[in-house]
Design an enzyme around this catalytic site. Structure first.
Site: not given
Ligand SMILES: C[S@@+](CC[C@H](N)C(=O)[O-])C[C@H]1O[C@@H](n2cnc3c(N)ncnc32)[C@H](O)[C@@H]1O
Length: 434
Positions: A69
């Site tokens: 998101s």
């Molecule tokens: C809330 S979203 C980040 C929002 C982002 N910073 C933006 O500005 O749109 C969280 C993200 O963390 C990623 N994520 C989850 N586990 C992860 C991991 N172990 N390493 C890297 N990314 C991860 C997900 O794929 C997701 O895209």
């Protein structure tokens, strides 16, 4: 012909709203939010939605759970202020998502700094890279991989920010942070999440040495989807009741046994109700009592309801979030053991700052005993001066304990993770150096 929205005016309105709500204070962060075009990171989303203070889900898994998101601008602003990014800094973001926060970071570090961002999902990193190029931030490095390992080849970083919920602080993060650096991370503290700004103190032999300690500089209540992969924690969301009653779930931060079928039945019977004698505002509940219960009660749990479950019951949760067409989600907290539970309840108020009486409801065979325990815990929190919010302090040290780890942590709650021991407290006076 459709009138093109004035995108700069939408950004200005969003920033003015965040300032008016006392969320945004730092002019540099305000400049970043007014400059970076969020709509370019949310293709297909109408401009008015792209500049509303709302999270926008961009990916879901097969079960419909959100996996990526663009976070709510308010919490992004809070975390960027916690991070205190300066021109020229080297920054790592874990959780690239849409790339929007990486663009804000690129604006803050300026042409002399650098930003690296990593995400687990290749389709997400591809889209983030494209959006960053389209918005004029092609210099951000987008990496696909597990952020639990950091990105060693660009380390050390002056600033690191995690934009998904972390259960642990994996070793790569402290190894890759500069000794005078800062990490901002939404950290799971036994089921409650707080965005913590950590700074290293006493890093003998550097952050990668055997003895180090981090201390928090600030803490804010937040809610993020959890990190997946190597950094995923043992926390579980358990669905309560039959599938057709979908919408109530319980969260526990460990492997404890919960009989969801028996509990589902118990929740439909009239509860035992005990008045606590306390009146609380919503922030006192969310930032204060929920955190206190999580850290002081081994049987604590979180409880969540979706829109349909709020409408139909059977449980009434004390914190309700409104969507465009009425209540969209509710959350609460309490104690759970086997097939019994005790939950906090409080009537809805017109605004968050109005205090309302708090009661406890017990469900199931042990509901009465659990309810008595929950009332005692709520009164203990009140007697301690209602700790919460900004007063929260968290220290992190290596696990097993480093050289100065004496094992006695007076007045501090110990939360052990896979890689670190956390010491959590609510000091009444400022500790020198914090
Ligand atoms: C809330 S979203 C980040 C929002 C982002 N910073 C933006 O500005 O749109 C969280 C993200 O963390 C990623 N994520 C989850 N586990 C992860 C991991 N172990 N390493 C890297 N990314 C991860 C997900 O794929 C997701 O895209």
């Amino acid at each position: 012909m459709a009138v093109k929205p004035d995108l700069r005016a939408l950004r200005d309105t969003l920033v003015a709203d965040l300032v008016a709500r006392d969320v945004l204070h730092d002019q540099r962060v305000a400049d970043a939010l007014t400059t970076v075009p969020r709509h370019l990171f949310l293709p297909g989303v109408p401009a008015a939605e792209a500049y509303a203070d709302e999270a926008v889900v961009t990916r879901r898994d097969a079960e419909g759970t959100a996996t990526s998101s663009s976070s709510q601008p308010a919490i992004m602003a809070i975390m960027l202020e916690q991070l205190d990014v300066r021109p020229g800094h080297r920054v790592l973001e874990i959780g690239a998502g849409t790339g929007y926060n990486a663009a804000l970071l690129a604006h803050l570090v300026g042409p002399t700094g650098s930003v690296t961002t990593i995400d687990l999902q290749p389709d997400v990193t591809d889209a983030a890279r494209d959006a960053l190029v389209a918005a004029g931030y092609a210099r951000v490095r987008v990496v696909c991989g597990d952020g639990a390992l950091g990105v060693p080849d660009d380390a050390p970083y002056d600033r690191m920010i995690v934009t998904a919920g972390a259960w642990d602080l994996p070793p790569a993060w402290y190894e890759q942070l500069a000794v005078d650096g800062r990490l901002v991370v939404p950290l799971d503290l036994r089921g409650v999440m707080r965005s913590i700004a950590f700074e290293p103190v006493d890093a003998v032999g550097g952050n990668a040495g055997a003895r180090w300690r981090w201390r928090s500089r600030s803490a804010h209540t937040c809610g993020f989807m959890p990190l997946r992969g190597l950094a995923a924690g043992p926390g579980r969301r358990l669905r309560i009741g039959a599938p057709e009653d979908a919408g109530i779930s319980l969260s526990v931060d460990d492997e404890r046994e919960v009989d969801v079928d028996v509990l589902g039945e118990a929740l439909t019977a009239p509860p035992v109700e005990i008045a606590t004698g306390l009146e609380l505002t919503t922030p006192e509940l969310v930032d204060g009592l929920f955190g206190w219960l999580a850290l002081t009660e081994p049987d604590s749990c979180g409880m969540y309801a979706g829109a349909e479950a709020i409408e139909r019951g059977p449980v009434e949760l004390p914190v309700v979030y409104d969507g465009p067409s009425g209540p969209s989600a509710a959350m609460g907290s309490g104690l759970v053991a086997d097939g019994s539970a005790a939950l906090l309840a409080r009537p809805r108020t017109d605004d968050r700052s109005t205090a309302a009486p708090l009661v406890v409801r017990g469900y199931g065979a042990d509901g009465s005993a659990l309810a008595t325990r929950l009332v005692t815990a709520a009164r203990a929190w009140d007697d301690a001066g209602r700790p919460g919010g900004e007063r929260l302090r968290v220290e992190a040290l290596p696990l097993p304990g480093g050289a100065d780890d004496t094992g006695t942590y007076e007045g501090k709650h110990v939360v052990d993770k896979r890689s670190v021991r956390l010491l959590v407290s609510w000091p009444t006076t400022e500790v020198p150096g914090q």
